[in-house]
Write a protein that holds these residues in place. Structure first.
Motif, PDB file in Angstrom:
ATOM      1  N   ARG A  10     -18.900 116.327 -13.853  1.00 29.82           N
ATOM      2  CA  ARG A  10     -18.409 114.923 -13.374  1.00 29.82           C
ATOM      3  C   ARG A  10     -19.455 113.890 -13.462  1.00 29.82           C
ATOM      4  NH1 ARG A  10     -18.676 111.146 -10.150  1.00 29.82           N
ATOM      5  NH2 ARG A  10     -20.544 112.282  -9.523  1.00 29.82           N
ATOM      6  N   ARG A  11     -19.145 112.867 -13.746  1.00 27.77           N
ATOM      7  CA  ARG A  11     -19.875 111.661 -13.686  1.00 27.77           C
ATOM      8  C   ARG A  11     -18.920 110.410 -13.706  1.00 27.77           C
ATOM      9  NH1 ARG A  11     -21.794 113.206 -18.911  1.00 27.77           N
ATOM     10  NH2 ARG A  11     -21.648 115.118 -18.094  1.00 27.77           N
ATOM     11  N   SER A  12     -19.391 109.291 -13.008  1.00 27.13           N
ATOM     12  CA  SER A  12     -18.568 108.171 -12.978  1.00 27.13           C
ATOM     13  C   SER A  12     -18.224 107.662 -14.348  1.00 27.13           C
ATOM     14  CB  SER A  12     -19.207 107.097 -12.177  1.00 27.13           C
ATOM     15  OG  SER A  12     -18.907 107.512 -11.008  1.00 27.13           O
ATOM     16  N   ARG A  14     -16.822 104.549 -16.530  1.00 31.95           N
ATOM     17  CA  ARG A  14     -16.365 103.426 -16.689  1.00 31.95           C
ATOM     18  C   ARG A  14     -15.857 102.445 -17.990  1.00 31.95           C
ATOM     19  NH1 ARG A  14     -21.181 103.921 -13.391  1.00 31.95           N
ATOM     20  NH2 ARG A  14     -20.797 103.834 -11.363  1.00 31.95           N
ATOM     21  N   GLN A  66     -14.062  93.321 -12.774  1.00 28.39           N
ATOM     22  CA  GLN A  66     -14.564  94.490 -13.338  1.00 28.39           C
ATOM     23  C   GLN A  66     -13.577  94.937 -14.496  1.00 28.39           C
ATOM     24  OE1 GLN A  66     -17.349  97.153 -10.802  1.00 28.39           O
ATOM     25  NE2 GLN A  66     -15.835  96.159  -9.380  1.00 28.39           N
ATOM     26  N   TYR A  68     -13.215  97.615 -16.376  1.00 27.60           N
ATOM     27  CA  TYR A  68     -12.741  99.079 -16.543  1.00 27.60           C
ATOM     28  C   TYR A  68     -11.719  99.321 -15.575  1.00 27.60           C
ATOM     29  CZ  TYR A  68     -15.704 100.378 -12.542  1.00 27.60           C
ATOM     30  OH  TYR A  68     -16.160 100.356 -11.320  1.00 27.60           O
ATOM     31  N   CYS A 117     -13.819 107.089 -11.321  1.00 27.47           N
ATOM     32  CA  CYS A 117     -15.085 106.280 -10.782  1.00 27.47           C
ATOM     33  C   CYS A 117     -14.397 105.539  -9.311  1.00 27.47           C
ATOM     34  CB  CYS A 117     -15.136 105.115 -11.554  1.00 27.47           C
ATOM     35  SG  CYS A 117     -16.699 104.222 -11.015  1.00 27.47           S
ATOM     36  N   PRO A 118     -15.068 106.140  -8.315  1.00 23.38           N
ATOM     37  CA  PRO A 118     -14.795 105.585  -7.003  1.00 23.38           C
ATOM     38  C   PRO A 118     -15.271 104.092  -7.136  1.00 23.38           C
ATOM     39  CG  PRO A 118     -16.733 107.347  -6.981  1.00 23.38           C
ATOM     40  CD  PRO A 118     -16.498 106.871  -8.411  1.00 23.38           C
ATOM     41  N   VAL A 119     -14.500 103.057  -6.625  1.00 18.62           N
ATOM     42  CA  VAL A 119     -14.619 101.969  -6.451  1.00 18.62           C
ATOM     43  C   VAL A 119     -14.480 101.231  -4.978  1.00 18.62           C
ATOM     44  CG1 VAL A 119     -14.247  99.711  -7.602  1.00 18.62           C
ATOM     45  CG2 VAL A 119     -13.824 101.609  -9.021  1.00 18.62           C
ATOM     46  N   THR A 120     -15.638 100.585  -4.594  1.00 22.68           N
ATOM     47  CA  THR A 120     -15.437  99.976  -3.394  1.00 22.68           C
ATOM     48  C   THR A 120     -15.768  98.391  -3.465  1.00 22.68           C
ATOM     49  OG1 THR A 120     -17.961 100.796  -2.771  1.00 22.68           O
ATOM     50  CG2 THR A 120     -15.730 102.107  -1.936  1.00 22.68           C
ATOM     51  N   THR A 121     -16.056  97.994  -4.585  1.00 22.23           N
ATOM     52  CA  THR A 121     -16.322  96.605  -4.903  1.00 22.23           C
ATOM     53  C   THR A 121     -15.014  95.747  -5.211  1.00 22.23           C
ATOM     54  OG1 THR A 121     -18.447  97.557  -5.959  1.00 22.23           O
ATOM     55  CG2 THR A 121     -17.997  95.187  -6.412  1.00 22.23           C
ATOM     56  N   MET A 141     -11.285 102.786  -0.336  1.00 24.65           N
ATOM     57  CA  MET A 141     -11.643 103.268  -1.913  1.00 24.65           C
ATOM     58  C   MET A 141     -10.560 103.108  -2.813  1.00 24.65           C
ATOM     59  SD  MET A 141     -13.635 106.573  -2.913  1.00 24.65           S
ATOM     60  CE  MET A 141     -15.108 106.374  -1.935  1.00 24.65           C
ATOM     61  N   THR A 155     -26.256 111.276 -13.889  1.00 30.20           N
ATOM     62  CA  THR A 155     -27.188 110.355 -13.478  1.00 30.20           C
ATOM     63  C   THR A 155     -27.998 111.327 -12.646  1.00 30.20           C
ATOM     64  OG1 THR A 155     -25.446 109.976 -11.541  1.00 30.20           O
ATOM     65  CG2 THR A 155     -25.811 108.366 -13.176  1.00 30.20           C
ATOM     66  N   ARG A 157     -30.667 112.778  -9.637  1.00 31.77           N
ATOM     67  CA  ARG A 157     -30.535 112.941  -8.158  1.00 31.77           C
ATOM     68  C   ARG A 157     -31.798 113.230  -7.641  1.00 31.77           C
ATOM     69  NH1 ARG A 157     -26.130 111.228  -9.153  1.00 31.77           N
ATOM     70  NH2 ARG A 157     -24.131 112.115  -8.912  1.00 31.77           N
TER      71      ARG A 157
HETATM   72  C1  FMN Z   1     -18.749 105.226  -1.556  1.00 32.73           C
HETATM   73  C2  FMN Z   1     -19.061 105.151  -3.151  1.00 32.73           C
HETATM   74  C3  FMN Z   1     -18.605 104.030  -3.739  1.00 32.73           C
HETATM   75  C4  FMN Z   1     -18.733 103.334  -4.855  1.00 32.73           C
HETATM   76  N1  FMN Z   1     -18.510 102.183  -5.446  1.00 32.73           N
HETATM   77  C5  FMN Z   1     -18.614 101.950  -6.695  1.00 32.73           C
HETATM   78  C6  FMN Z   1     -18.233 100.554  -7.228  1.00 32.73           C
HETATM   79  O1  FMN Z   1     -17.770  99.889  -6.327  1.00 32.73           O
HETATM   80  N2  FMN Z   1     -18.384 100.380  -8.645  1.00 32.73           N
HETATM   81  C7  FMN Z   1     -18.837 101.461  -9.338  1.00 32.73           C
HETATM   82  O2  FMN Z   1     -18.976 100.904 -10.727  1.00 32.73           O
HETATM   83  N3  FMN Z   1     -19.057 102.450  -9.099  1.00 32.73           N
HETATM   84  C8  FMN Z   1     -19.057 102.839  -7.689  1.00 32.73           C
HETATM   85  N4  FMN Z   1     -19.355 104.192  -7.144  1.00 32.73           N
HETATM   86  C9  FMN Z   1     -20.080 105.083  -8.145  1.00 32.73           C
HETATM   87  C10 FMN Z   1     -21.468 105.269  -7.931  1.00 32.73           C
HETATM   88  O3  FMN Z   1     -21.934 104.267  -8.357  1.00 32.73           O
HETATM   89  C11 FMN Z   1     -21.886 106.550  -8.803  1.00 32.73           C
HETATM   90  O4  FMN Z   1     -21.003 107.540  -8.120  1.00 32.73           O
HETATM   91  C12 FMN Z   1     -23.231 106.927  -8.740  1.00 32.73           C
HETATM   92  O5  FMN Z   1     -23.898 106.154  -9.268  1.00 32.73           O
HETATM   93  C13 FMN Z   1     -23.923 108.373  -8.945  1.00 32.73           C
HETATM   94  O6  FMN Z   1     -23.206 108.341 -10.539  1.00 32.73           O
HETATM   95  P1  FMN Z   1     -22.244 109.572 -10.749  1.00 32.73           P
HETATM   96  O7  FMN Z   1     -20.877 109.258 -10.188  1.00 32.73           O
HETATM   97  O8  FMN Z   1     -22.039 109.305 -12.327  1.00 32.73           O
HETATM   98  O9  FMN Z   1     -22.839 110.873 -10.789  1.00 32.73           O
HETATM   99  C14 FMN Z   1     -19.146 104.280  -5.925  1.00 32.73           C
HETATM  100  C15 FMN Z   1     -19.650 105.716  -5.478  1.00 32.73           C
HETATM  101  C16 FMN Z   1     -19.167 106.132  -4.039  1.00 32.73           C
HETATM  102  C17 FMN Z   1     -19.540 107.468  -3.666  1.00 32.73           C
END
Ligand code: FMN
Length: 169
Positions: A10-12, A14, A66, A68, A117-121, A141, A155, A157
């Motif tokens: 798993r990776r985010s 976008r 954004q 995506y 992808c989790p998004v909180t922005t 979220m 990414t 760690r």
């Molecule tokens: C609580 C939380 C909030 C996040 N908010 C955003 C966000 O607003 N926009 C975004 O592009 N990624 C967001 N992410 C994704 C993280 O940037 C990403 O999980 C982190 O860089 C690690 O990369 P990976 O998910 O590819 O392993 C968020 C992740 C978490 C856990």
């Protein structure tokens, strides 16, 4: 080190192929959240699935444009239905509960061959108004879900010794 492939891969994501996802797949992702543990099993959450393009684009606006976010064929808004409950450790349960549910959903999405992808922005008030979320509830979220159009590197760690403690800090 052998890990569940869903965790290892798993990776985010976008960048998405905007094709619609089938409903049973999305239902399994929602179900993964429903099966997640929560403090005292209170399940004070509501997961809103958004697939309608017009709404996705409005959510994209609430996410500061954004791209995506609107491109993903599905967005799940993970909302809490209680913001007051504290666990015996005097910490709020809802960010913990929702975080675990999001993790379960992300792993199920990965299992389905999808990216997320989790998004909180986002501007919470705007998302709340778009989704008719009651005043006292919160959108913790957003989770974008779709077929990946990119294959980003995993990414990094921090090293294990920085993160793991054994018997003490
Ligand atoms: C609580 C939380 C909030 C996040 N908010 C955003 C966000 O607003 N926009 C975004 O592009 N990624 C967001 N992410 C994704 C993280 O940037 C990403 O999980 C982190 O860089 C690690 O990369 P990976 O998910 O590819 O392993 C968020 C992740 C978490 C856990």
């Amino acid at each position: 080190m052998e890990m569940l492939p869903e965790i290892a891969n798993r990776r985010s994501i976008r960048d998405y192929i905007p094709d619609a996802l089938d409903r049973p797949t999305l239902d399994r992702i929602l179900e993964a959240g429903r099966r997640a543990p929560s403090a005292k099993n209170r399940q004070t959450w509501r997961f809103i699935l958004i697939t309608r393009e017009a709404t996705r684009l409005e959510i994209q606006n609430a996410c500061f444009g954004q791209e995506y976010v609107g491109q993903a064929p599905a967005i799940i808004a993970l909302c809490t239905t209680n913001v007051d409950y504290k666990m015996p450790n005097d910490q709020f349960s809802h960010p913990v509960d929702i975080g675990i549910a999001a993790g379960f959903m992300m792993l199920q999405a990965e299992h389905e061959g999808l990216g997320s992808c989790p998004v909180t922005t986002f501007i919470e008030e705007d998302v709340k108004s778009l989704l008719s979320v009651p005043h006292k509830m919160r959108v913790v979220m957003l989770l974008t879900v779709g077929k990946p159009a990119e294959e980003p590197e995993l990414t990094d760690r921090f090293p294990r010794e920085r993160i793991f403690g054994y018997e003490h800090w």
